[in-house]
Structures are given as C-alpha cells and as structure tokens.
Motif scaffolding. Structure first.
Motif, PDB file in Angstrom:
ATOM      1  N   TYR A  31       0.832  -1.209   0.000  1.00 57.07           N
ATOM      2  CA  TYR A  31       0.000   0.000   0.000  1.00 57.07           C
ATOM      3  C   TYR A  31       0.861   1.252   0.000  1.00 57.07           C
ATOM      4  O   TYR A  31       1.902   1.295   0.661  1.00 57.07           O
ATOM      5  N   ALA A  32       0.400   2.277  -0.710  1.00 54.54           N
ATOM      6  CA  ALA A  32       1.093   3.568  -0.713  1.00 54.54           C
ATOM      7  C   ALA A  32       0.905   4.225   0.651  1.00 54.54           C
ATOM      8  O   ALA A  32      -0.194   4.212   1.206  1.00 54.54           O
ATOM      9  N   ASP A  33       1.969   4.796   1.177  1.00 53.35           N
ATOM     10  CA  ASP A  33       1.829   5.542   2.428  1.00 53.35           C
ATOM     11  C   ASP A  33       1.494   7.003   2.094  1.00 53.35           C
ATOM     12  O   ASP A  33       1.445   7.381   0.915  1.00 53.35           O
ATOM     13  N   ASP A  34       1.255   7.810   3.109  1.00 54.36           N
ATOM     14  CA  ASP A  34       0.850   9.199   2.900  1.00 54.36           C
ATOM     15  C   ASP A  34       1.891   9.987   2.109  1.00 54.36           C
ATOM     16  O   ASP A  34       1.536  10.795   1.249  1.00 54.36           O
ATOM     17  N   ASP A  35       3.160   9.759   2.394  1.00 50.08           N
ATOM     18  CA  ASP A  35       4.222  10.480   1.679  1.00 50.08           C
ATOM     19  C   ASP A  35       4.229  10.144   0.195  1.00 50.08           C
ATOM     20  O   ASP A  35       4.380  11.030  -0.650  1.00 50.08           O
ATOM     21  N   GLU A  36       4.077   8.878  -0.120  1.00 47.53           N
ATOM     22  CA  GLU A  36       4.062   8.474  -1.539  1.00 47.53           C
ATOM     23  C   GLU A  36       2.867   9.090  -2.256  1.00 47.53           C
ATOM     24  O   GLU A  36       2.998   9.579  -3.383  1.00 47.53           O
ATOM     25  N   TYR A  37       1.716   9.060  -1.615  1.00 47.78           N
ATOM     26  CA  TYR A  37       0.521   9.666  -2.199  1.00 47.78           C
ATOM     27  C   TYR A  37       0.731  11.168  -2.423  1.00 47.78           C
ATOM     28  O   TYR A  37       0.459  11.686  -3.503  1.00 47.78           O
ATOM     29  N   LEU A  38       1.229  11.865  -1.404  1.00 47.12           N
ATOM     30  CA  LEU A  38       1.430  13.313  -1.516  1.00 47.12           C
ATOM     31  C   LEU A  38       2.475  13.658  -2.575  1.00 47.12           C
ATOM     32  O   LEU A  38       2.293  14.623  -3.327  1.00 47.12           O
ATOM     33  N   ASN A  39       3.548  12.887  -2.664  1.00 46.85           N
ATOM     34  CA  ASN A  39       4.560  13.124  -3.690  1.00 46.85           C
ATOM     35  C   ASN A  39       3.973  12.950  -5.092  1.00 46.85           C
ATOM     36  O   ASN A  39       4.276  13.735  -5.994  1.00 46.85           O
ATOM     37  N   LEU A  40       3.152  11.921  -5.264  1.00 43.82           N
ATOM     38  CA  LEU A  40       2.500  11.723  -6.561  1.00 43.82           C
ATOM     39  C   LEU A  40       1.586  12.900  -6.878  1.00 43.82           C
ATOM     40  O   LEU A  40       1.602  13.430  -7.984  1.00 43.82           O
ATOM     41  N   ARG A  41       0.810  13.324  -5.912  1.00 48.50           N
ATOM     42  CA  ARG A  41      -0.115  14.440  -6.121  1.00 48.50           C
ATOM     43  C   ARG A  41       0.642  15.711  -6.528  1.00 48.50           C
ATOM     44  O   ARG A  41       0.232  16.414  -7.441  1.00 48.50           O
ATOM     45  N   ILE A  42       1.753  15.978  -5.865  1.00 50.04           N
ATOM     46  CA  ILE A  42       2.564  17.166  -6.182  1.00 50.04           C
ATOM     47  C   ILE A  42       3.107  17.076  -7.612  1.00 50.04           C
ATOM     48  O   ILE A  42       3.041  18.039  -8.376  1.00 50.04           O
ATOM     49  N   LYS A  43       3.635  15.897  -7.987  1.00 53.32           N
ATOM     50  CA  LYS A  43       4.159  15.713  -9.345  1.00 53.32           C
ATOM     51  C   LYS A  43       3.054  15.902 -10.383  1.00 53.32           C
ATOM     52  O   LYS A  43       3.275  16.514 -11.426  1.00 53.32           O
ATOM     53  N   MET A  44       1.867  15.359 -10.083  1.00 49.21           N
ATOM     54  CA  MET A  44       0.759  15.486 -11.026  1.00 49.21           C
ATOM     55  C   MET A  44       0.313  16.942 -11.133  1.00 49.21           C
ATOM     56  O   MET A  44       0.011  17.419 -12.222  1.00 49.21           O
ATOM     57  N   TYR A  56       0.530   9.077 -16.797  1.00 45.61           N
ATOM     58  CA  TYR A  56       1.765   8.302 -16.813  1.00 45.61           C
ATOM     59  C   TYR A  56       2.393   8.248 -15.419  1.00 45.61           C
ATOM     60  O   TYR A  56       2.795   7.175 -14.952  1.00 45.61           O
ATOM     61  N   LEU A  57       2.460   9.390 -14.759  1.00 47.83           N
ATOM     62  CA  LEU A  57       3.033   9.450 -13.412  1.00 47.83           C
ATOM     63  C   LEU A  57       2.245   8.566 -12.442  1.00 47.83           C
ATOM     64  O   LEU A  57       2.824   7.837 -11.637  1.00 47.83           O
ATOM     65  N   ALA A  58       0.921   8.646 -12.536  1.00 45.90           N
ATOM     66  CA  ALA A  58       0.069   7.835 -11.661  1.00 45.90           C
ATOM     67  C   ALA A  58       0.300   6.347 -11.943  1.00 45.90           C
ATOM     68  O   ALA A  58       0.479   5.550 -11.011  1.00 45.90           O
ATOM     69  N   HIS A  59       0.308   5.978 -13.207  1.00 49.43           N
ATOM     70  CA  HIS A  59       0.448   4.569 -13.561  1.00 49.43           C
ATOM     71  C   HIS A  59       1.776   3.993 -13.061  1.00 49.43           C
ATOM     72  O   HIS A  59       1.818   2.851 -12.584  1.00 49.43           O
ATOM     73  N   LYS A  60       2.841   4.774 -13.176  1.00 47.91           N
ATOM     74  CA  LYS A  60       4.145   4.300 -12.697  1.00 47.91           C
ATOM     75  C   LYS A  60       4.092   3.913 -11.221  1.00 47.91           C
ATOM     76  O   LYS A  60       4.640   2.892 -10.825  1.00 47.91           O
ATOM     77  N   LEU A  61       3.418   4.716 -10.415  1.00 50.92           N
ATOM     78  CA  LEU A  61       3.329   4.392  -8.988  1.00 50.92           C
ATOM     79  C   LEU A  61       2.286   3.304  -8.724  1.00 50.92           C
ATOM     80  O   LEU A  61       2.475   2.475  -7.838  1.00 50.92           O
ATOM     81  N   PHE A  62       1.206   3.275  -9.506  1.00 55.54           N
ATOM     82  CA  PHE A  62       0.201   2.216  -9.341  1.00 55.54           C
ATOM     83  C   PHE A  62       0.842   0.841  -9.498  1.00 55.54           C
ATOM     84  O   PHE A  62       0.445  -0.110  -8.826  1.00 55.54           O
TER      85      PHE A  62
END
Length: 123
Positions: A31-44, A56-62
């Motif tokens: 599972y993604a932790d809060d930091d991973e989620y927030l980092n993805l959101r910032i990049k997006m 693309y950014l979302a899929h890479k982390l998914f």
C-alpha cells in the motif's frame, strides 16, 4: 515509515444482474503511504496542463503501490476533463484495495458517456 505489505491479493465479490458471483482480484501487495501519495499528487499538479503526463506518473506508482478510493478520488480532482478522470479511474481500478468503495467515484464524472463506461468497467 515502511509500506504495509499484504501477503495475498484482496478479493471482492461482485454480484451481477444475473445473480452469478464474479470475483475481482486486486493486485495489491504493498500500500502507498501518505508520503508516496502526496509526492504523486505534487508531481501530477506540476503537470496539470498535460493529462497524459499526469496519467503516466500515476500509472508508474500504481504498478508499485496500491491506493484507496479516497486517494484516487483526490487525484481525480486534478483533472479538468471527464476523459482524464475516467482514464485515471480505469487505470487505478486494479490497484485499489478498497474496491467496495470504488463505485462511489462515478459521482466525480458529469458526462453521461463516461458514467456509462465507468459502470461497464465495474462489471
């Protein structure tokens, strides 16, 4: 904080209109932790004008981490079009660990075309 590791994939039973049970298997192991989620959101957010790059950014982390429906809903808010939101939801579906809540994302879509595609995806 270390990610949560799950031993076996999560299974959800979905009842179809003809009363046959269908099993949807989620690919969730980590599972993604809060930091991973927030980092993805910032990049997006930095790529907000380019929905293809955001997807693309979302899929890479998914592919590495699973998310909950609330996180997916919040990522969907970054998209200005129903097409982008739908593509995100479609991609995220197999990487979501609370699939029982996933149908609530339909309310994020306004275009009837994408609502129908979303309902079809859930079957």
């Amino acid at each position: 904080e270390k990610p949560i590791i799950v031993e076996k994939p999560v299974e959800k039973t979905v009842t179809t209109t003809n009363s046959n049970a269908v099993y949807v298997k989620s690919n969730c192991k980590v599972y993604a932790d809060d930091d991973e989620y927030l980092n993805l959101r910032i990049k997006m957010e930095k790529n907000k004008k380019n929905e293809t790059e955001m997807l693309y950014l979302a899929h890479k982390l998914f592919e590495k981490r699973c998310f909950n429906t609330r996180q997916i809903q919040r990522l969907g808010l970054l998209f200005s079009s129903d097409a982008g939101k739908y593509k995100l939801f479609d991609d995220a579906y197999q990487y979501t660990y609370d699939l029982d809540k996933f149908p609530t994302l339909e309310s994020e879509l306004t275009d009837e075309y994408y609502k129908k595609r979303f309902r079809a995806m859930l079957r």
